[in-house]
Design a protein around this motif. Structure first.
Motif, PDB file in Angstrom:
ATOM      1  N   ALA A 287       0.796  -1.118   0.160  1.00 20.15           N
ATOM      2  CA  ALA A 287       0.024   0.106   0.105  1.00 20.15           C
ATOM      3  C   ALA A 287       1.014   1.279   0.021  1.00 20.15           C
ATOM      4  N   ILE A 288       0.678   2.046  -0.729  1.00 22.78           N
ATOM      5  CA  ILE A 288       1.212   3.519  -1.030  1.00 22.78           C
ATOM      6  C   ILE A 288       0.677   4.559  -0.494  1.00 22.78           C
ATOM      7  N   GLY A 289      -0.621   4.624  -0.939  1.00 16.09           N
ATOM      8  CA  GLY A 289      -1.406   5.868  -0.118  1.00 16.09           C
ATOM      9  C   GLY A 289      -2.978   5.677  -0.910  1.00 16.09           C
ATOM     10  N   LEU A 290      -3.757   6.480  -0.036  1.00  8.69           N
ATOM     11  CA  LEU A 290      -5.295   6.499  -0.610  1.00  8.69           C
ATOM     12  C   LEU A 290      -5.150   7.645  -1.422  1.00  8.69           C
ATOM     13  N   VAL A 291      -6.071   7.777  -2.490  1.00 10.21           N
ATOM     14  CA  VAL A 291      -6.379   8.912  -3.360  1.00 10.21           C
ATOM     15  C   VAL A 291      -7.597   9.374  -2.831  1.00 10.21           C
ATOM     16  N   GLY A 292      -8.650   8.686  -2.607  1.00 10.81           N
ATOM     17  CA  GLY A 292      -9.990   9.157  -1.936  1.00 10.81           C
ATOM     18  C   GLY A 292     -11.089   8.114  -2.255  1.00 10.81           C
ATOM     19  N   ASP A 293     -12.313   8.615  -1.836  1.00 10.91           N
ATOM     20  CA  ASP A 293     -13.493   7.871  -1.958  1.00 10.91           C
ATOM     21  C   ASP A 293     -14.523   8.381  -2.734  1.00 10.91           C
TER      22      ASP A 293
ATOM     23  N   ASN B  10       4.406   7.858  -1.465  1.00 14.36           N
ATOM     24  CA  ASN B  10       3.535   8.563  -0.640  1.00 14.36           C
ATOM     25  C   ASN B  10       3.423   9.979  -0.419  1.00 14.36           C
ATOM     26  N   LYS B  11       4.736  10.394  -0.290  1.00 18.28           N
ATOM     27  CA  LYS B  11       4.962  11.739  -0.036  1.00 18.28           C
ATOM     28  C   LYS B  11       4.561  12.602  -1.109  1.00 18.28           C
ATOM     29  N   GLU B  12       5.017  12.184  -2.391  1.00 22.64           N
ATOM     30  CA  GLU B  12       4.615  12.873  -3.590  1.00 22.64           C
ATOM     31  C   GLU B  12       3.140  12.675  -3.877  1.00 22.64           C
ATOM     32  N   LEU B  13       2.375  11.558  -3.695  1.00 22.52           N
ATOM     33  CA  LEU B  13       0.965  11.462  -3.916  1.00 22.52           C
ATOM     34  C   LEU B  13       0.254  12.472  -3.162  1.00 22.52           C
ATOM     35  N   ASN B  14       0.569  12.530  -1.751  1.00 23.79           N
ATOM     36  CA  ASN B  14      -0.122  13.419  -0.997  1.00 23.79           C
ATOM     37  C   ASN B  14       0.040  14.688  -1.362  1.00 23.79           C
ATOM     38  N   GLU B  15       1.430  14.985  -1.827  1.00 23.86           N
ATOM     39  CA  GLU B  15       1.378  16.558  -2.366  1.00 23.86           C
ATOM     40  C   GLU B  15       0.418  16.903  -3.732  1.00 23.86           C
TER      41      GLU B  15
ATOM     42  N   GLU C 227     -13.859  12.228  -3.214  1.00 22.62           N
ATOM     43  CA  GLU C 227     -13.532  12.735  -2.329  1.00 22.62           C
ATOM     44  C   GLU C 227     -12.127  12.568  -1.601  1.00 22.62           C
ATOM     45  N   THR C 228     -11.232  13.295  -2.079  1.00 18.02           N
ATOM     46  CA  THR C 228      -9.655  13.176  -1.672  1.00 18.02           C
ATOM     47  C   THR C 228      -9.551  13.242  -0.549  1.00 18.02           C
ATOM     48  N   GLN C 229      -8.596  12.391  -0.110  1.00 21.48           N
ATOM     49  CA  GLN C 229      -8.245  12.247   1.236  1.00 21.48           C
ATOM     50  C   GLN C 229      -6.521  12.263   1.437  1.00 21.48           C
ATOM     51  N   GLY C 230      -6.211  11.267   0.826  1.00 19.86           N
ATOM     52  CA  GLY C 230      -4.777  11.143   0.898  1.00 19.86           C
ATOM     53  C   GLY C 230      -4.521  10.252   2.426  1.00 19.86           C
ATOM     54  N   SER C 231      -3.530   9.548   2.468  1.00 26.55           N
ATOM     55  CA  SER C 231      -3.098   8.704   3.773  1.00 26.55           C
ATOM     56  C   SER C 231      -1.826   8.343   3.941  1.00 26.55           C
ATOM     57  N   THR C 232      -1.551   7.657   5.047  1.00 27.00           N
ATOM     58  CA  THR C 232      -0.376   7.066   5.091  1.00 27.00           C
ATOM     59  C   THR C 232      -0.313   5.634   4.335  1.00 27.00           C
ATOM     60  N   PRO C 233       0.727   4.607   4.122  1.00 24.80           N
ATOM     61  CA  PRO C 233       0.683   3.392   3.654  1.00 24.80           C
ATOM     62  C   PRO C 233      -0.191   2.525   4.764  1.00 24.80           C
ATOM     63  N   GLN C 234       0.505   2.935   6.050  1.00 21.99           N
ATOM     64  CA  GLN C 234      -0.041   2.083   7.345  1.00 21.99           C
ATOM     65  C   GLN C 234      -1.814   2.188   7.264  1.00 21.99           C
TER      66      GLN C 234
ATOM     67  N   PRO D 119       4.022  -3.560  -6.011  1.00 21.99           N
ATOM     68  CA  PRO D 119       4.231  -5.011  -5.815  1.00 21.99           C
ATOM     69  C   PRO D 119       4.494  -5.238  -4.216  1.00 21.99           C
ATOM     70  N   ALA D 120       4.369  -6.297  -3.841  1.00 27.39           N
ATOM     71  CA  ALA D 120       4.859  -6.849  -2.445  1.00 27.39           C
ATOM     72  C   ALA D 120       6.266  -6.585  -2.179  1.00 27.39           C
ATOM     73  N   LYS D 121       6.914  -6.363  -1.056  1.00 26.56           N
ATOM     74  CA  LYS D 121       8.146  -5.988  -0.777  1.00 26.56           C
ATOM     75  C   LYS D 121       8.781  -4.867  -1.534  1.00 26.56           C
ATOM     76  N   LEU D 122       7.872  -3.962  -1.735  1.00 29.36           N
ATOM     77  CA  LEU D 122       8.346  -2.724  -2.410  1.00 29.36           C
ATOM     78  C   LEU D 122       9.145  -1.971  -1.216  1.00 29.36           C
ATOM     79  N   PRO D 123      10.735  -1.582  -1.746  1.00 19.88           N
ATOM     80  CA  PRO D 123      11.567  -0.890  -0.459  1.00 19.88           C
ATOM     81  C   PRO D 123      10.870   0.401   0.119  1.00 19.88           C
ATOM     82  N   PRO D 124      10.982   0.190   1.454  1.00 15.86           N
ATOM     83  CA  PRO D 124      10.340   1.245   2.484  1.00 15.86           C
ATOM     84  C   PRO D 124      10.673   2.556   1.902  1.00 15.86           C
ATOM     85  N   ALA D 125      12.065   2.899   1.098  1.00 12.58           N
ATOM     86  CA  ALA D 125      12.609   4.231   0.925  1.00 12.58           C
ATOM     87  C   ALA D 125      11.406   4.713  -0.203  1.00 12.58           C
ATOM     88  N   ILE D 126      11.171   3.885  -1.137  1.00 12.50           N
ATOM     89  CA  ILE D 126      10.617   4.161  -2.440  1.00 12.50           C
ATOM     90  C   ILE D 126       8.952   4.367  -1.824  1.00 12.50           C
ATOM     91  N   THR D 127       8.536   3.433  -1.122  1.00 10.37           N
ATOM     92  CA  THR D 127       7.081   3.617  -0.794  1.00 10.37           C
ATOM     93  C   THR D 127       6.932   4.892  -0.037  1.00 10.37           C
TER      94      THR D 127
END
Length: 335
Positions: A128-134, A281-286, A303-310, A269-277
Protein backbone atom coordinates in the motif's frame (compact mmCIF):
# COMPACT_ATOMS: atom_id res chain seq x y z
CA UNK A 1 47.66 -27.59 16.80
CA UNK A 2 48.31 -26.07 13.39
CA UNK A 3 45.54 -28.26 12.00
CA UNK A 4 43.20 -26.87 14.67
CA UNK A 5 44.12 -23.28 13.79
CA UNK A 6 43.64 -23.95 10.10
CA UNK A 7 40.24 -25.44 10.79
CA UNK A 8 39.30 -22.47 12.94
CA UNK A 9 40.48 -20.07 10.24
CA UNK A 10 38.38 -21.92 7.66
CA UNK A 11 35.28 -21.62 9.86
CA UNK A 12 35.85 -17.87 10.24
CA UNK A 13 36.31 -17.45 6.47
CA UNK A 14 33.10 -19.37 5.78
CA UNK A 15 31.19 -17.28 8.32
CA UNK A 16 32.44 -14.06 6.75
CA UNK A 17 31.48 -15.28 3.30
CA UNK A 18 27.98 -16.16 4.49
CA UNK A 19 27.58 -12.75 6.12
CA UNK A 20 28.71 -11.09 2.90
CA UNK A 21 26.15 -13.05 0.88
CA UNK A 22 23.45 -11.86 3.29
CA UNK A 23 24.54 -8.23 3.38
CA UNK A 24 25.26 -7.66 -0.32
CA UNK A 25 21.65 -8.15 -1.55
CA UNK A 26 20.39 -5.88 1.23
CA UNK A 27 22.90 -3.20 0.26
CA UNK A 28 21.98 -3.68 -3.40
CA UNK A 29 18.26 -3.11 -2.67
CA UNK A 30 19.15 -0.10 -0.54
CA UNK A 31 21.29 1.36 -3.32
CA UNK A 32 18.51 0.80 -5.87
CA UNK A 33 16.02 2.58 -3.59
CA UNK A 34 18.39 5.52 -3.09
CA UNK A 35 18.98 5.83 -6.85
CA UNK A 36 15.24 5.63 -7.65
CA UNK A 37 13.81 7.02 -9.80
CA UNK A 38 16.12 7.14 -12.79
CA UNK A 39 15.04 8.38 -16.22
CA UNK A 40 13.24 5.04 -16.71
CA UNK A 41 9.43 5.52 -16.99
CA UNK A 42 7.14 4.37 -14.19
CA UNK A 43 4.16 2.33 -15.41
CA UNK A 44 0.87 3.03 -13.65
CA UNK A 45 -1.39 0.05 -14.34
CA UNK A 46 -5.17 0.60 -14.46
CA UNK A 47 -7.57 -2.34 -14.56
CA UNK A 48 -10.17 -0.69 -16.80
CA UNK A 49 -10.32 0.82 -20.32
CA UNK A 50 -9.33 4.37 -21.18
CA UNK A 51 -12.10 6.89 -20.73
CA UNK A 52 -13.64 5.40 -17.59
CA UNK A 53 -13.56 6.82 -14.07
CA UNK A 54 -10.61 4.67 -12.96
CA UNK A 55 -8.61 5.81 -15.98
CA UNK A 56 -9.56 9.45 -15.33
CA UNK A 57 -8.33 9.26 -11.73
CA UNK A 58 -5.05 7.67 -12.83
CA UNK A 59 -4.39 10.27 -15.54
CA UNK A 60 -5.26 13.13 -13.20
CA UNK A 61 -2.62 11.85 -10.75
CA UNK A 62 0.01 10.68 -13.27
CA UNK A 63 0.94 13.98 -14.89
CA UNK A 64 1.70 16.00 -11.73
CA UNK A 65 3.28 12.93 -10.11
CA UNK A 66 5.61 12.65 -13.10
CA UNK A 67 6.69 16.27 -12.64
CA UNK A 68 7.36 15.79 -8.94
CA UNK A 69 9.38 12.61 -9.47
CA UNK A 70 11.25 13.93 -12.50
CA UNK A 71 10.51 10.86 -14.60
CA UNK A 72 7.59 9.90 -16.90
CA UNK A 73 4.58 8.13 -15.36
CA UNK A 74 2.89 6.19 -18.16
CA UNK A 75 -0.65 4.77 -17.94
CA UNK A 76 -1.13 1.14 -19.01
CA UNK A 77 -4.77 0.03 -19.30
CA UNK A 78 -5.03 -3.72 -18.63
CA UNK A 79 -8.77 -4.27 -18.65
CA UNK A 80 -10.77 -7.42 -18.02
CA UNK A 81 -12.19 -9.55 -15.20
CA UNK A 82 -13.20 -6.53 -13.15
CA UNK A 83 -9.66 -5.21 -12.89
CA UNK A 84 -8.17 -8.43 -11.54
CA UNK A 85 -6.05 -9.14 -14.64
CA UNK A 86 -4.27 -5.87 -13.93
CA UNK A 87 -4.01 -6.85 -10.27
CA UNK A 88 -2.26 -10.10 -11.14
CA UNK A 89 0.13 -8.27 -13.46
CA UNK A 90 1.20 -5.93 -10.68
CA UNK A 91 1.40 -8.72 -8.10
CA UNK A 92 3.85 -10.49 -10.44
CA UNK A 93 5.94 -7.38 -11.17
CA UNK A 94 9.38 -6.67 -9.73
CA UNK A 95 9.23 -4.51 -6.57
CA UNK A 96 11.57 -1.87 -8.00
CA UNK A 97 9.26 1.15 -8.02
CA UNK A 98 8.70 1.12 -11.78
CA UNK A 99 5.30 -0.60 -11.69
CA UNK A 100 2.44 0.79 -9.62
CA UNK A 101 -1.27 0.03 -9.53
CA UNK A 102 -4.11 2.56 -9.37
CA UNK A 103 -6.79 0.33 -7.89
CA UNK A 104 -9.99 0.28 -5.88
CA UNK A 105 -11.35 -1.87 -3.08
CA UNK A 106 -13.14 -4.00 -5.66
CA UNK A 107 -9.86 -5.32 -7.12
CA UNK A 108 -7.80 -5.28 -3.92
CA UNK A 109 -10.15 -6.37 -1.13
CA UNK A 110 -13.38 -7.78 -2.53
CA UNK A 111 -12.76 -9.73 -5.75
CA UNK A 112 -11.04 -12.79 -4.27
CA UNK A 113 -13.84 -13.25 -1.72
CA UNK A 114 -16.34 -13.81 -4.53
CA UNK A 115 -14.20 -15.25 -7.32
CA UNK A 116 -11.92 -18.25 -6.71
CA UNK A 117 -10.16 -17.55 -10.02
CA UNK A 118 -8.48 -14.53 -8.40
CA UNK A 119 -5.19 -15.92 -7.13
CA UNK A 120 -3.61 -12.85 -5.55
CA UNK A 121 -4.29 -11.63 -2.02
CA UNK A 122 -4.66 -7.87 -1.72
CA UNK A 123 -3.45 -7.95 1.89
CA UNK A 124 -0.14 -9.68 1.15
CA UNK A 125 0.63 -9.37 -2.57
CA UNK A 126 0.68 -5.57 -2.78
CA UNK A 127 2.44 -2.75 -0.95
CA UNK A 128 0.00 0.00 0.00
CA UNK A 129 1.34 3.44 -0.97
CA UNK A 130 -1.53 5.80 -0.24
CA UNK A 131 -5.23 6.53 -0.53
CA UNK A 132 -6.42 8.83 -3.29
CA UNK A 133 -10.02 9.23 -2.17
CA UNK A 134 -13.54 7.85 -1.87
CA UNK A 135 -16.56 7.88 -4.14
CA UNK A 136 -19.73 7.49 -2.05
CA UNK A 137 -22.53 5.28 -3.31
CA UNK A 138 -26.18 6.24 -3.15
CA UNK A 139 -29.28 4.10 -2.63
CA UNK A 140 -32.10 5.23 -4.92
CA UNK A 141 -35.71 4.22 -5.43
CA UNK A 142 -37.86 4.21 -8.51
CA UNK A 143 -40.36 7.09 -8.49
CA UNK A 144 -43.01 4.43 -9.09
CA UNK A 145 -42.14 2.60 -5.86
CA UNK A 146 -43.70 5.31 -3.71
CA UNK A 147 -40.73 5.41 -1.33
CA UNK A 148 -39.33 8.71 -0.07
CA UNK A 149 -37.00 7.56 2.75
CA UNK A 150 -34.88 4.53 3.55
CA UNK A 151 -37.00 3.98 6.69
CA UNK A 152 -40.04 3.53 4.45
CA UNK A 153 -38.12 1.07 2.28
CA UNK A 154 -37.00 -1.01 5.26
CA UNK A 155 -40.50 -1.02 6.73
CA UNK A 156 -41.95 -2.27 3.45
CA UNK A 157 -39.22 -4.91 3.09
CA UNK A 158 -40.11 -6.29 6.53
CA UNK A 159 -43.88 -6.21 5.99
CA UNK A 160 -43.75 -7.58 2.44
CA UNK A 161 -40.50 -9.60 2.09
CA UNK A 162 -40.98 -10.26 -1.64
CA UNK A 163 -42.04 -6.72 -2.55
CA UNK A 164 -38.64 -5.15 -3.15
CA UNK A 165 -35.50 -5.96 -5.12
CA UNK A 166 -32.31 -3.96 -5.52
CA UNK A 167 -30.01 -3.67 -8.51
CA UNK A 168 -26.22 -3.55 -8.56
CA UNK A 169 -23.61 -3.57 -11.32
CA UNK A 170 -22.75 -7.22 -10.67
CA UNK A 171 -21.99 -9.98 -8.18
CA UNK A 172 -19.04 -9.14 -5.93
CA UNK A 173 -18.97 -5.43 -6.75
CA UNK A 174 -18.94 -2.80 -4.04
CA UNK A 175 -22.56 -1.96 -4.98
CA UNK A 176 -23.52 -5.57 -4.28
CA UNK A 177 -21.62 -5.49 -0.98
CA UNK A 178 -23.54 -2.34 0.01
CA UNK A 179 -26.86 -4.07 -0.62
CA UNK A 180 -25.99 -7.12 1.43
CA UNK A 181 -24.60 -5.02 4.26
CA UNK A 182 -27.93 -3.18 4.33
CA UNK A 183 -29.77 -6.51 4.55
CA UNK A 184 -27.46 -7.67 7.34
CA UNK A 185 -27.77 -4.52 9.44
CA UNK A 186 -31.52 -4.02 8.93
CA UNK A 187 -32.52 -7.68 9.13
CA UNK A 188 -34.16 -7.59 5.72
CA UNK A 189 -34.03 -9.95 2.74
CA UNK A 190 -34.26 -7.59 -0.20
CA UNK A 191 -33.42 -9.64 -3.29
CA UNK A 192 -30.36 -8.81 -5.37
CA UNK A 193 -30.62 -8.39 -9.15
CA UNK A 194 -27.18 -8.09 -10.79
CA UNK A 195 -26.83 -6.00 -13.94
CA UNK A 196 -23.94 -5.65 -16.38
CA UNK A 197 -23.69 -1.90 -15.99
CA UNK A 198 -25.26 1.32 -14.81
CA UNK A 199 -27.00 2.30 -18.07
CA UNK A 200 -29.64 -0.45 -18.03
CA UNK A 201 -30.00 -0.10 -14.26
CA UNK A 202 -30.92 3.57 -14.69
CA UNK A 203 -33.50 2.76 -17.36
CA UNK A 204 -35.13 0.07 -15.21
CA UNK A 205 -35.20 2.18 -12.05
CA UNK A 206 -36.78 5.12 -13.91
CA UNK A 207 -39.32 2.80 -15.53
CA UNK A 208 -40.23 0.96 -12.34
CA UNK A 209 -38.94 -2.44 -13.49
CA UNK A 210 -36.91 -2.59 -10.27
CA UNK A 211 -37.67 -0.74 -7.04
CA UNK A 212 -34.22 0.00 -5.58
CA UNK A 213 -30.63 0.30 -6.78
CA UNK A 214 -27.17 1.30 -5.62
CA UNK A 215 -25.23 3.66 -7.87
CA UNK A 216 -22.03 5.62 -7.73
CA UNK A 217 -23.20 9.05 -6.55
CA UNK A 218 -21.83 10.98 -9.59
CA UNK A 219 -23.67 8.57 -11.93
CA UNK A 220 -27.00 8.91 -10.12
CA UNK A 221 -27.07 12.67 -9.47
CA UNK A 222 -28.28 13.75 -12.95
CA UNK A 223 -31.16 11.23 -12.73
CA UNK A 224 -32.01 12.36 -9.20
CA UNK A 225 -32.06 16.00 -10.27
CA UNK A 226 -34.47 15.26 -13.14
CA UNK A 227 -36.80 13.20 -10.94
CA UNK A 228 -36.07 9.87 -12.60
CA UNK A 229 -34.72 8.49 -9.31
CA UNK A 230 -35.50 9.21 -5.66
CA UNK A 231 -32.41 9.48 -3.44
CA UNK A 232 -32.81 7.57 -0.18
CA UNK A 233 -29.31 7.97 1.22
CA UNK A 234 -25.58 7.94 0.59
CA UNK A 235 -23.58 5.01 1.92
CA UNK A 236 -20.88 6.89 3.85
CA UNK A 237 -21.26 7.93 7.48
CA UNK A 238 -20.84 11.58 6.46
CA UNK A 239 -22.96 13.20 3.78
CA UNK A 240 -21.38 13.55 0.35
CA UNK A 241 -19.67 16.84 -0.45
CA UNK A 242 -21.14 16.56 -3.94
CA UNK A 243 -24.73 16.21 -2.64
CA UNK A 244 -25.03 17.37 0.98
CA UNK A 245 -28.83 17.50 0.67
CA UNK A 246 -28.98 13.68 0.53
CA UNK A 247 -28.99 12.10 4.00
CA UNK A 248 -26.57 9.39 5.01
CA UNK A 249 -28.03 5.91 5.44
CA UNK A 250 -26.31 5.81 8.83
CA UNK A 251 -28.65 8.58 10.01
CA UNK A 252 -31.40 5.95 10.09
CA UNK A 253 -31.20 4.15 13.50
CA UNK A 254 -31.44 0.66 11.94
CA UNK A 255 -28.39 1.44 9.78
CA UNK A 256 -26.23 3.26 12.32
CA UNK A 257 -22.56 3.02 11.38
CA UNK A 258 -23.31 2.04 7.76
CA UNK A 259 -20.21 2.96 5.77
CA UNK A 260 -19.40 1.70 2.27
CA UNK A 261 -17.65 3.54 -0.54
CA UNK A 262 -15.56 2.86 -3.59
CA UNK A 263 -12.09 3.99 -2.58
CA UNK A 264 -9.14 4.37 -4.90
CA UNK A 265 -5.51 4.02 -3.87
CA UNK A 266 -2.00 3.58 -5.21
CA UNK A 267 -0.13 0.29 -4.74
CA UNK A 268 3.11 -1.39 -5.66
CA UNK A 269 4.05 -5.07 -5.72
CA UNK A 270 4.78 -6.77 -2.40
CA UNK A 271 8.20 -6.04 -0.84
CA UNK A 272 8.49 -2.58 -2.39
CA UNK A 273 11.47 -0.97 -0.58
CA UNK A 274 10.33 1.28 2.29
CA UNK A 275 12.31 4.24 0.93
CA UNK A 276 10.47 4.06 -2.41
CA UNK A 277 7.10 3.57 -0.68
CA UNK A 278 7.74 6.62 1.51
CA UNK A 279 8.78 8.79 -1.44
CA UNK A 280 5.75 7.78 -3.51
CA UNK A 281 3.43 8.39 -0.56
CA UNK A 282 4.90 11.84 0.05
CA UNK A 283 4.60 12.88 -3.59
CA UNK A 284 1.09 11.41 -3.96
CA UNK A 285 -0.17 13.38 -0.96
CA UNK A 286 1.41 16.55 -2.35
CA UNK A 287 -0.26 15.96 -5.74
CA UNK A 288 -3.65 15.59 -4.04
CA UNK A 289 -3.18 19.03 -2.46
CA UNK A 290 -2.65 20.73 -5.83
CA UNK A 291 -5.73 22.91 -6.54
CA UNK A 292 -6.15 21.75 -10.14
CA UNK A 293 -6.04 18.07 -9.12
CA UNK A 294 -8.34 18.62 -6.14
CA UNK A 295 -10.92 20.46 -8.26
CA UNK A 296 -10.93 17.89 -11.05
CA UNK A 297 -11.37 14.96 -8.67
CA UNK A 298 -14.05 16.75 -6.65
CA UNK A 299 -15.97 17.49 -9.85
CA UNK A 300 -15.86 13.77 -10.66
CA UNK A 301 -17.25 12.92 -7.22
CA UNK A 302 -13.97 11.70 -5.73
CA UNK A 303 -13.62 12.99 -2.17
CA UNK A 304 -9.84 13.23 -1.92
CA UNK A 305 -8.17 12.36 1.35
CA UNK A 306 -4.61 11.04 1.12
CA UNK A 307 -3.25 8.74 3.81
CA UNK A 308 -0.22 6.93 5.12
CA UNK A 309 0.63 3.47 3.75
CA UNK A 310 -0.18 2.04 7.18
CA UNK A 311 -3.66 3.57 7.23
CA UNK A 312 -4.46 2.18 3.77
CA UNK A 313 -3.19 -1.26 4.79
CA UNK A 314 -5.47 -1.20 7.84
CA UNK A 315 -8.41 -0.11 5.72
CA UNK A 316 -7.95 -3.13 3.47
CA UNK A 317 -7.85 -5.47 6.48
CA UNK A 318 -11.03 -3.93 7.89
CA UNK A 319 -12.81 -4.13 4.55
CA UNK A 320 -11.85 -7.77 4.02
CA UNK A 321 -13.10 -8.66 7.49
CA UNK A 322 -16.41 -6.86 6.92
CA UNK A 323 -16.99 -8.34 3.47
CA UNK A 324 -16.06 -11.87 4.60
CA UNK A 325 -18.93 -11.70 7.08
CA UNK A 326 -21.50 -11.07 4.34
CA UNK A 327 -19.97 -12.87 1.33
CA UNK A 328 -21.82 -16.21 1.86
CA UNK A 329 -25.20 -14.46 2.11
CA UNK A 330 -24.32 -12.24 -0.83
CA UNK A 331 -23.51 -15.22 -3.04
CA UNK A 332 -26.68 -17.01 -1.94
CA UNK A 333 -28.86 -13.98 -2.70
CA UNK A 334 -27.46 -13.83 -6.24
CA UNK A 335 -27.77 -17.52 -7.08
Amino acid sequence: MSSFLASKRQVLVSACALATLTIVPALSHQAQAQAWPTARPITMVVGFPAGGSADMIARTIAEPLSKRLGTPVVIENVSGAGGTIAGQKVANAAPDGYTVFMASGSEVSIARLFNPAVKYNGETDFTAIGLVGDVPLVLVASPRAGLKTVAQALDKAKREPAALSYASSGVGTVLHVAGELLNQKAGTKIAHVPYRGAAQMAIDVAGGTIELAFFMTPTALPHIETGKMVALGVTTTARSRAAPQIPSLSETPALKGFDVSLWNGLFGPAKLPPAITARLNKELNEVLREPAVWQKLQKAGVETQGSTPQALTQRIRDEVQRVQSIAPAAMKSSS
